[in-house]
Design a protein around this motif. Structure first.
Motif, PDB file in Angstrom:
ATOM      1  N   MET A   1       0.809  -1.221   0.000  1.00 58.95           N
ATOM      2  CA  MET A   1       0.000   0.000   0.000  1.00 58.95           C
ATOM      3  C   MET A   1       0.844   1.274   0.000  1.00 58.95           C
ATOM      4  O   MET A   1       0.305   2.371  -0.105  1.00 58.95           O
ATOM      5  CB  MET A   1      -0.922   0.017   1.230  1.00 58.95           C
ATOM      6  N   LYS A   2       2.153   1.144   0.136  1.00 53.79           N
ATOM      7  CA  LYS A   2       3.029   2.317   0.245  1.00 53.79           C
ATOM      8  C   LYS A   2       2.993   3.174  -1.015  1.00 53.79           C
ATOM      9  O   LYS A   2       2.837   2.678  -2.125  1.00 53.79           O
ATOM     10  CB  LYS A   2       4.470   1.894   0.521  1.00 53.79           C
ATOM     11  N   SER A   3       3.164   4.463  -0.820  1.00 50.83           N
ATOM     12  CA  SER A   3       3.188   5.405  -1.934  1.00 50.83           C
ATOM     13  C   SER A   3       4.186   6.523  -1.635  1.00 50.83           C
ATOM     14  O   SER A   3       4.510   6.797  -0.480  1.00 50.83           O
ATOM     15  CB  SER A   3       1.794   5.999  -2.142  1.00 50.83           C
ATOM     16  N   LYS A   4       4.656   7.172  -2.690  1.00 46.17           N
ATOM     17  CA  LYS A   4       5.548   8.323  -2.519  1.00 46.17           C
ATOM     18  C   LYS A   4       4.768   9.617  -2.321  1.00 46.17           C
ATOM     19  O   LYS A   4       5.349  10.671  -2.058  1.00 46.17           O
ATOM     20  CB  LYS A   4       6.455   8.453  -3.739  1.00 46.17           C
ATOM     21  N   VAL A   5       3.461   9.539  -2.449  1.00 42.49           N
ATOM     22  CA  VAL A   5       2.604  10.714  -2.251  1.00 42.49           C
ATOM     23  C   VAL A   5       2.222  10.793  -0.771  1.00 42.49           C
ATOM     24  O   VAL A   5       1.573   9.876  -0.252  1.00 42.49           O
ATOM     25  CB  VAL A   5       1.332  10.624  -3.127  1.00 42.49           C
ATOM     26  N   PRO A   6       2.615  11.852  -0.054  1.00 40.19           N
ATOM     27  CA  PRO A   6       2.374  11.937   1.397  1.00 40.19           C
ATOM     28  C   PRO A   6       0.917  11.740   1.802  1.00 40.19           C
ATOM     29  O   PRO A   6       0.632  11.039   2.773  1.00 40.19           O
ATOM     30  CB  PRO A   6       2.865  13.347   1.755  1.00 40.19           C
ATOM     31  N   LEU A   7      -0.013  12.366   1.070  1.00 32.15           N
ATOM     32  CA  LEU A   7      -1.433  12.243   1.424  1.00 32.15           C
ATOM     33  C   LEU A   7      -1.886  10.779   1.328  1.00 32.15           C
ATOM     34  O   LEU A   7      -2.604  10.283   2.203  1.00 32.15           O
ATOM     35  CB  LEU A   7      -2.296  13.115   0.514  1.00 32.15           C
ATOM     36  N   LEU A   8      -1.470  10.087   0.286  1.00 36.22           N
ATOM     37  CA  LEU A   8      -1.825   8.680   0.123  1.00 36.22           C
ATOM     38  C   LEU A   8      -1.276   7.839   1.269  1.00 36.22           C
ATOM     39  O   LEU A   8      -1.951   6.944   1.781  1.00 36.22           O
ATOM     40  CB  LEU A   8      -1.290   8.139  -1.207  1.00 36.22           C
ATOM     41  N   ASP A   9      -0.051   8.141   1.677  1.00 37.28           N
ATOM     42  CA  ASP A   9       0.554   7.400   2.782  1.00 37.28           C
ATOM     43  C   ASP A   9      -0.209   7.608   4.091  1.00 37.28           C
ATOM     44  O   ASP A   9      -0.379   6.671   4.873  1.00 37.28           O
ATOM     45  CB  ASP A   9       2.023   7.820   2.968  1.00 37.28           C
ATOM     46  N   ILE A  10      -0.675   8.828   4.321  1.00 36.42           N
ATOM     47  CA  ILE A  10      -1.462   9.121   5.525  1.00 36.42           C
ATOM     48  C   ILE A  10      -2.754   8.298   5.509  1.00 36.42           C
ATOM     49  O   ILE A  10      -3.139   7.674   6.502  1.00 36.42           O
ATOM     50  CB  ILE A  10      -1.788  10.635   5.610  1.00 36.42           C
ATOM     51  N   ILE A  11      -3.418   8.278   4.349  1.00 32.19           N
ATOM     52  CA  ILE A  11      -4.704   7.586   4.231  1.00 32.19           C
ATOM     53  C   ILE A  11      -4.530   6.070   4.321  1.00 32.19           C
ATOM     54  O   ILE A  11      -5.286   5.390   5.025  1.00 32.19           O
ATOM     55  CB  ILE A  11      -5.411   7.981   2.916  1.00 32.19           C
ATOM     56  N   THR A  12      -3.532   5.520   3.623  1.00 35.54           N
ATOM     57  CA  THR A  12      -3.328   4.067   3.655  1.00 35.54           C
ATOM     58  C   THR A  12      -2.877   3.604   5.045  1.00 35.54           C
ATOM     59  O   THR A  12      -3.232   2.510   5.475  1.00 35.54           O
ATOM     60  CB  THR A  12      -2.314   3.608   2.593  1.00 35.54           C
ATOM     61  N   ASN A  13      -2.131   4.463   5.753  1.00 35.98           N
ATOM     62  CA  ASN A  13      -1.755   4.124   7.130  1.00 35.98           C
ATOM     63  C   ASN A  13      -2.988   4.103   8.031  1.00 35.98           C
ATOM     64  O   ASN A  13      -3.131   3.234   8.900  1.00 35.98           O
ATOM     65  CB  ASN A  13      -0.737   5.130   7.659  1.00 35.98           C
ATOM     66  N   TYR A  14      -3.915   5.044   7.808  1.00 34.02           N
ATOM     67  CA  TYR A  14      -5.182   5.078   8.546  1.00 34.02           C
ATOM     68  C   TYR A  14      -5.969   3.787   8.278  1.00 34.02           C
ATOM     69  O   TYR A  14      -6.524   3.173   9.202  1.00 34.02           O
ATOM     70  CB  TYR A  14      -5.996   6.299   8.109  1.00 34.02           C
ATOM     71  N   LEU A  15      -5.994   3.375   7.020  1.00 32.16           N
ATOM     72  CA  LEU A  15      -6.696   2.146   6.644  1.00 32.16           C
ATOM     73  C   LEU A  15      -6.060   0.926   7.305  1.00 32.16           C
ATOM     74  O   LEU A  15      -6.756   0.054   7.826  1.00 32.16           O
ATOM     75  CB  LEU A  15      -6.662   1.966   5.114  1.00 32.16           C
ATOM     76  N   TYR A  16      -4.737   0.872   7.274  1.00 33.21           N
ATOM     77  CA  TYR A  16      -4.027  -0.285   7.809  1.00 33.21           C
ATOM     78  C   TYR A  16      -4.280  -0.445   9.313  1.00 33.21           C
ATOM     79  O   TYR A  16      -4.496  -1.555   9.799  1.00 33.21           O
ATOM     80  CB  TYR A  16      -2.527  -0.160   7.542  1.00 33.21           C
ATOM     81  N   ARG A  17      -4.276   0.673  10.033  1.00 34.44           N
ATOM     82  CA  ARG A  17      -4.455   0.621  11.488  1.00 34.44           C
ATOM     83  C   ARG A  17      -5.888   0.256  11.887  1.00 34.44           C
ATOM     84  O   ARG A  17      -6.137  -0.115  13.024  1.00 34.44           O
ATOM     85  CB  ARG A  17      -4.051   1.955  12.115  1.00 34.44           C
ATOM     86  N   ARG A  18      -6.814   0.354  10.933  1.00 34.63           N
ATOM     87  CA  ARG A  18      -8.208   0.022  11.222  1.00 34.63           C
ATOM     88  C   ARG A  18      -8.695  -1.154  10.375  1.00 34.63           C
ATOM     89  O   ARG A  18      -9.871  -1.244  10.031  1.00 34.63           O
ATOM     90  CB  ARG A  18      -9.091   1.259  10.988  1.00 34.63           C
ATOM     91  N   LYS A  19      -7.758  -2.020  10.063  1.00 30.52           N
ATOM     92  CA  LYS A  19      -8.127  -3.191   9.249  1.00 30.52           C
ATOM     93  C   LYS A  19      -9.092  -4.079  10.040  1.00 30.52           C
ATOM     94  O   LYS A  19      -9.088  -4.104  11.267  1.00 30.52           O
ATOM     95  CB  LYS A  19      -6.885  -3.975   8.838  1.00 30.52           C
ATOM     96  N   GLY A  20      -9.911  -4.825   9.319  1.00 28.61           N
ATOM     97  CA  GLY A  20     -10.929  -5.666   9.947  1.00 28.61           C
ATOM     98  C   GLY A  20     -10.400  -7.021  10.372  1.00 28.61           C
ATOM     99  O   GLY A  20      -9.221  -7.167  10.732  1.00 28.61           O
ATOM    100  N   LYS A  21     -11.251  -8.022  10.286  1.00 29.02           N
ATOM    101  CA  LYS A  21     -10.913  -9.368  10.762  1.00 29.02           C
ATOM    102  C   LYS A  21      -9.996 -10.117   9.807  1.00 29.02           C
ATOM    103  O   LYS A  21      -9.519 -11.196  10.116  1.00 29.02           O
ATOM    104  CB  LYS A  21     -12.204 -10.165  10.973  1.00 29.02           C
ATOM    105  N   GLN A  22      -9.795  -9.567   8.602  1.00 29.30           N
ATOM    106  CA  GLN A  22      -8.954 -10.193   7.570  1.00 29.30           C
ATOM    107  C   GLN A  22      -9.438 -11.594   7.192  1.00 29.30           C
ATOM    108  O   GLN A  22      -8.648 -12.503   6.945  1.00 29.30           O
ATOM    109  CB  GLN A  22      -7.486 -10.259   8.021  1.00 29.30           C
ATOM    110  N   LEU A  23     -10.737 -11.751   7.115  1.00 26.75           N
ATOM    111  CA  LEU A  23     -11.307 -13.039   6.744  1.00 26.75           C
ATOM    112  C   LEU A  23     -10.833 -13.495   5.373  1.00 26.75           C
ATOM    113  O   LEU A  23     -10.560 -14.687   5.162  1.00 26.75           O
ATOM    114  CB  LEU A  23     -12.837 -12.954   6.728  1.00 26.75           C
ATOM    115  N   ARG A  24     -10.730 -12.561   4.448  1.00 26.87           N
ATOM    116  CA  ARG A  24     -10.404 -12.931   3.074  1.00 26.87           C
ATOM    117  C   ARG A  24      -8.959 -13.414   2.919  1.00 26.87           C
ATOM    118  O   ARG A  24      -8.739 -14.453   2.285  1.00 26.87           O
ATOM    119  CB  ARG A  24     -10.765 -11.781   2.132  1.00 26.87           C
ATOM    120  N   PRO A  25      -7.966 -12.741   3.504  1.00 24.39           N
ATOM    121  CA  PRO A  25      -6.613 -13.319   3.472  1.00 24.39           C
ATOM    122  C   PRO A  25      -6.536 -14.673   4.177  1.00 24.39           C
ATOM    123  O   PRO A  25      -5.817 -15.571   3.724  1.00 24.39           O
ATOM    124  CB  PRO A  25      -5.762 -12.277   4.202  1.00 24.39           C
ATOM    125  N   VAL A  26      -7.294 -14.827   5.257  1.00 21.62           N
ATOM    126  CA  VAL A  26      -7.316 -16.118   5.958  1.00 21.62           C
ATOM    127  C   VAL A  26      -7.847 -17.208   5.023  1.00 21.62           C
ATOM    128  O   VAL A  26      -7.300 -18.317   4.960  1.00 21.62           O
ATOM    129  CB  VAL A  26      -8.174 -16.044   7.243  1.00 21.62           C
TER     130      VAL A  26
END
Length: 324
Positions: A26-51
């Protein structure tokens, strides 16, 4: 140890390694994208699909780099669709937190969703995982068709049970099928076993969505979904569809009028909920959901008995008994 953590046990090391792999994806060189993807990562769900991806891979072989790519593609696609869904549904909340749409509004939300989807596609192309790309691309097409079918039918409040099942097959079950198909493909399973895994995923996804729809009728719901929310949004789900099918024409028309005028009117929503319960709609949906779970279990029994298969059977039970 929670029930879900116990289910993850056969692939806990793979899931742990995947965490960092997904974060890098999810990493990006665009600062705003990094802020948003970090927000998403910290609030990830149960991860049923990767399981599902890793358990499917473990059932059919030994998970490896290709399985990591498959799981990351699935999670990127799933996250992108959730962001886009929040824009379409004008939703300000996701998993008990502010949605990306609530914090950064529609233009940025759509672009972030597009970014995540493109990262998933590039992940496949850059690693020559074209079979995984084919599975995911077909899933995106089906999911989009399902959303449009639901929007078209919801306007007229005339969805039949067959149409409802086709909509949720496309909207939800397709992605579950993609999870187990990608997992099996990543370890080089046979065409026959791959077909069975895909069918298993469809049944699991149908059961999952019906359980989600049942939350609409629970008094003490821990899912974060308000009681009667689907009714408020004029979405006809299986409990309501069945209840309407058991009613006289005049009664069905009266209930549909209530639904059309139910927005922000708790009394009307409560009346519709009572009608569905009295007509056996909830009981019928539970029975149908359980039927799909048992069909999935029957498919699993055709595979060798191992820890991953046992965990997959437990995951099917979790899907249909979860509280959120």
């Amino acid at each position: 140890m929670s029930r879900l953590e116990h289910i993850k046990k056969p692939v806990e090391e793979e899931i742990r390694n995947f965490e960092e792999y997904f974060r890098k994806a999810m990493k990006s060189k665009v600062p705003l994208l990094d802020i948003i993807t970090n927000y998403l990562y910290r609030r990830k769900g149960k991860q049923l699909r990767p399981v599902l991806v890793f358990l499917s891979a473990r059932m059919n072989g030994t998970p490896g780099e290709s399985t990591n790519i498959a799981a990351a593609m699935i999670e990127l696609l799933h996250t992108a669709t959730l962001i886009h869904d929040d824009v379409v549904d004008d939703s300000y909340e996701r998993r008990g937190f502010f949605s990306i749409y609530a914090l950064w509004k529609s233009k940025i939300s759509v672009l972030v969703g597009d970014f995540l989807l493109s990262r998933g596609l590039l992940l496949a192309i850059n690693n020559n995982e074209f079979e995984l790309l084919k599975i995911l691309s077909e899933a995106v097409q089906e999911m989009s068709e399902g959303e449009l079918m639901q929007l078209q039918k919801s306007r007229k409040l005339n969805i039949t049970e067959e149409e409802y099942l086709e909509i949720i097959r496309k909207k939800t079950a397709t992605l579950f099928a993609a999870c187990v198909s990608c997992g099996a493909t990543s370890v080089g399973t046979s065409a026959e076993d791959l077909a069975m895994m895909k069918e298993l995923g469809i049944y699991a996804g149908l059961a999952f969505q019906i359980k989600d729809d049942l939350f609409d009728y629970e008094k003490d719901c821990f899912s974060g979904k308000p009681r009667g929310n689907d009714i408020k949004e004029k979405k006809l789900t299986l409990p309501l569809i069945y209840a309407l099918s058991q009613s006289s024409l005049s009664e069905a028309l009266r209930i549909k009028r209530l639904i059309r005028n139910s927005k922000s009117k708790a009394g009307k929503i409560a009346e519709v909920i009572d009608f569905v319960i009295d007509k056996g709609g909830v009981a019928y949906a539970v029975e149908t959901m359980e039927g799909f779970r048992l069909k999935a279990v029957d498919i699993l029994k055709q595979f060798p008995d191992n820890e991953a298969r046992t965990a997959m059977i437990e995951l099917l039970s979790y899907i249909t008994t979860r509280k959120k």
